[in-house]
Enzyme design. Structure first.
Site, PDB file in Angstrom:
ATOM      1  CG  LEU A 133      -1.920  -1.082   1.316  1.00 34.44           C
ATOM      2  CD1 LEU A 133      -2.638  -0.787   2.615  1.00 34.44           C
ATOM      3  CD2 LEU A 133      -2.994  -0.880   0.382  1.00 34.44           C
ATOM      4  CG  ASP A 134       0.454   4.569  -2.733  1.00 35.36           C
ATOM      5  OD1 ASP A 134       1.198   3.955  -3.315  1.00 35.36           O
ATOM      6  OD2 ASP A 134      -0.336   5.310  -3.384  1.00 35.36           O
ATOM      7  CG  MET A 135       4.615   6.396   3.920  1.00 36.20           C
ATOM      8  SD  MET A 135       5.985   7.450   3.861  1.00 36.20           S
ATOM      9  CE  MET A 135       5.241   8.762   3.453  1.00 36.20           C
TER      10      MET A 135
END
Length: 561
Positions: free
Chosen positions: A408-410
């Protein structure tokens, strides 16, 4: 008292109650200082009312011509007298010119009348015209056509001669093998001598024919080369002159820093990245503003850049919104220019996961499902190692394999699958590759959208000048599709569900913000929208087959927004 520089603009709005920042803001990730917000509003008021020049920003339907939105910048500065004011700049050219009243000049003006660039450009244009004339010359085109036909015929004849040689050799072999069974030893030896002589004779005449054909081929090619060599030499000359002109331009872009040290564009990029400067480097607003400030002994206090006009087709740029400086073109330049100035720490070097924990949603002997907090790396970055991977490695020290099945994106929170061994990892990964895993996200959009549901299909690629920002690109972009549906509309915000069909970087963020998508960024999106406490995007639900039992299972964790 020293005179104020001509581009120094006094504040029209009272600013007595606004405190100065302790340090200059980090230009690649910041929230505009109140002084910059005031300066930007005053500049925007001027842009709305000015009649000094005409430029089609795409904001006035009565205007015609090419629509070009622009990035503008303001730099709050302090004069030697202690007076605060600001400088204004635009990126690139504005209304076809590098110079406009009230805006700082370019670091180097390539459009200066009589300058070496325009003279060099004239020379290159003349070479281009000569090449074009030669390539379009009727006699040259006819010669090309005739030569191609004749060369094709010669090549066919050469291949035919070679075929005859092969067939002759094959025929002699058959005759030799047949005779061996039918003839006496003496007769057979006599035949072999005759076949040998026949072979030499065929090779002799074939060689002569081939030499004639090859001579014709060389004559035809040589006739054509008279033209093509001239064109080739002109193109080589153009390449050399263009490269020399570009290098000379790079050397003219000499940037000062706070310590009054100067370094040109070529040296900056060669020293930092060992590459030639990208096109347009040095033409952005930030370097222009700092250069003018240093040239006139003005102390930089804070900087901000905003977009003015219609959004480009590929990028996400919202009218009046603030944006950081681009990394590809500006980061090496500004790294030099800000040397000696007290600047805020790069927030990208601060561990965002400090004090946060990863919660376990499900666990068995083979795998687990975790809930990742927002602003938490999935895997270790260049500067920050703390991540889901590192936390899982510490929690399961005996585990084998990559552990993190997907990312997942940060900034995105939500459900992630963790494998405890390589075999389980491969089985789960296979489901993602085959797109049999179902995922649902929930997002809060910074505005109310009209439609209730739909499908977004916008191909994406990375912005090479400003990583990790993504662009919509129909030529080089990878397919990216997202299904969406409205959950609620409330207080000017819209809560939606997203079902990503593909899994591209920043896919949901771009599809939400882009004008061809939902045209409304996710709340807290610091890249494609406006920064807030957090990015309001959460991977709330996932369904897949258990890698051992094969049973279909699903998990859901609601968002905290």
């Amino acid at each position: 008292m020293p005179l104020l520089p001509s581009c120094f603009t006094r504040f029209l709005t009272p600013i007595d109650t606004i405190a100065l920042p302790e340090k200059f803001n980090y230009p690649f990730y910041y929230e505009p200082h109140p002084l910059c917000i005031v300066a930007a509003k005053e500049l925007q008021e001027y842009l709305q009312t000015q009649q000094d020049w005409i430029h089609n920003f795409g904001l006035d339907n009565t205007q015609t011509g090419l629509v070009i939105g622009k990035m503008f910048g303001v730099l709050v500065v302090q004069h030697q007298s202690g007076e605060l004011g600001y400088l204004a700049a635009f990126s690139g050219k504005l209304a076809g010119s590098n110079h406009h009243k009230g805006f700082v000049p370019p670091v180097f003006d390539v459009l200066e009348e009589g300058g070496f660039f325009l003279e060099g450009e004239k020379e290159l244009n003349q070479i281009n015209r000569t090449i074009e004339q030669l390539e379009q010359d009727e006699s040259f085109q006819q010669l090309q056509k005739n030569t191609e036909i004749k060369l094709a015929e010669i090549i066919h004849q050469i291949e035919e001669e070679k075929r005859k040689l092969r067939e002759g050799k094959k025929d002699r072999k058959i005759r030799r093998e047949t005779a061996k069974e039918e003839l006496s030893e003496g007769e057979y030896l006599e035949l072999c001598e005759l076949l040998k002589e026949e072979s030499l004779k065929q090779q002799y005449f074939a060689k002569k024919d081939l030499q004639v054909l090859q001579t014709k081929q060389e004559e035809l090619s040589g006739e054509l080369e008279t033209y093509t060599n001239r064109i080739h030499h002109l193109k080589e000359s153009r390449k050399g002159k263009s490269s020399a002109l570009q290098q000379r331009i790079f050397e003219q872009y000499a940037f000062l820093n706070y310590n009054a040290e100067s370094k040109n564009l070529a040296d900056i990029f060669n020293y930092e990245l060992k590459i030639a400067p990208p096109a347009g480097a040095g033409e952005c607003a930030a370097p222009k503003l700092l250069q003018y400030a240093f040239q006139h002994h003005l102390k930089p206090i804070s900087i901000a850049e905003f977009w003015w006009g219609q959004s480009p087709a590929s990028e996400i740029r919202k009218h009046k919104d603030f944006y950081p400086a681009c990394r590809g073109k500006c980061e090496p330049i500004l790294k030099h220019m800000l040397k000696g100035l007290e600047v805020d720490e790069n927030p990208m070097l601060v561990n965002p996961a400090e004090g946060k924990s990863v919660s376990m949603v499900y666990e068995d002997d083979f795998m687990c499902v975790i809930n990742k907090p927002a602003e938490f790396l999935s895997v270790a970055g260049i500067h920050i190692k703390d991540s889901v991977y590192e936390r899982m490695r510490a929690k399961f020290p005996d585990a084998t394999g990559p552990l993190v099945v997907h990312r997942l994106d940060m900034s995105t929170s939500g459900l992630m699958l963790i494998a405890k061994n390589e075999e389980i990892y491969k089985k789960l990964q296979s489901q993602f590759i085959k797109r049999t895993v179902e995922k649902r996200y929930v997002a809060l959009l910074d505005g109310e959208i009209v439609d209730d549901e739909g499908m977004i299909d916008l191909p994406l690629r990375v912005d090479l000048d400003d990583r990790p920002r993504q662009l919509v690109c129909y030529e080089y972009g990878k397919p990216a599709r997202t299904k969406w549906r409205v959950i609620t509309r409330k207080e000017g915000k819209t809560k939606v569900n997203f079902w990503p069909i593909t899994g591209r970087t920043h896919q949901l963020r771009v599809h939400a913000a882009h004008v061809l998508g939902l045209g409304t960024p996710i709340v807290g999106d610091d890249i494609y929208g406006t920064k807030s406490q957090r990015l309001h995007l959460h991977a709330e639900w996932i369904k897949f087959k258990h890698p051992v039992s094969g049973k279909e299972i699903s998990f859901c964790v609601e968002a905290d927004f």
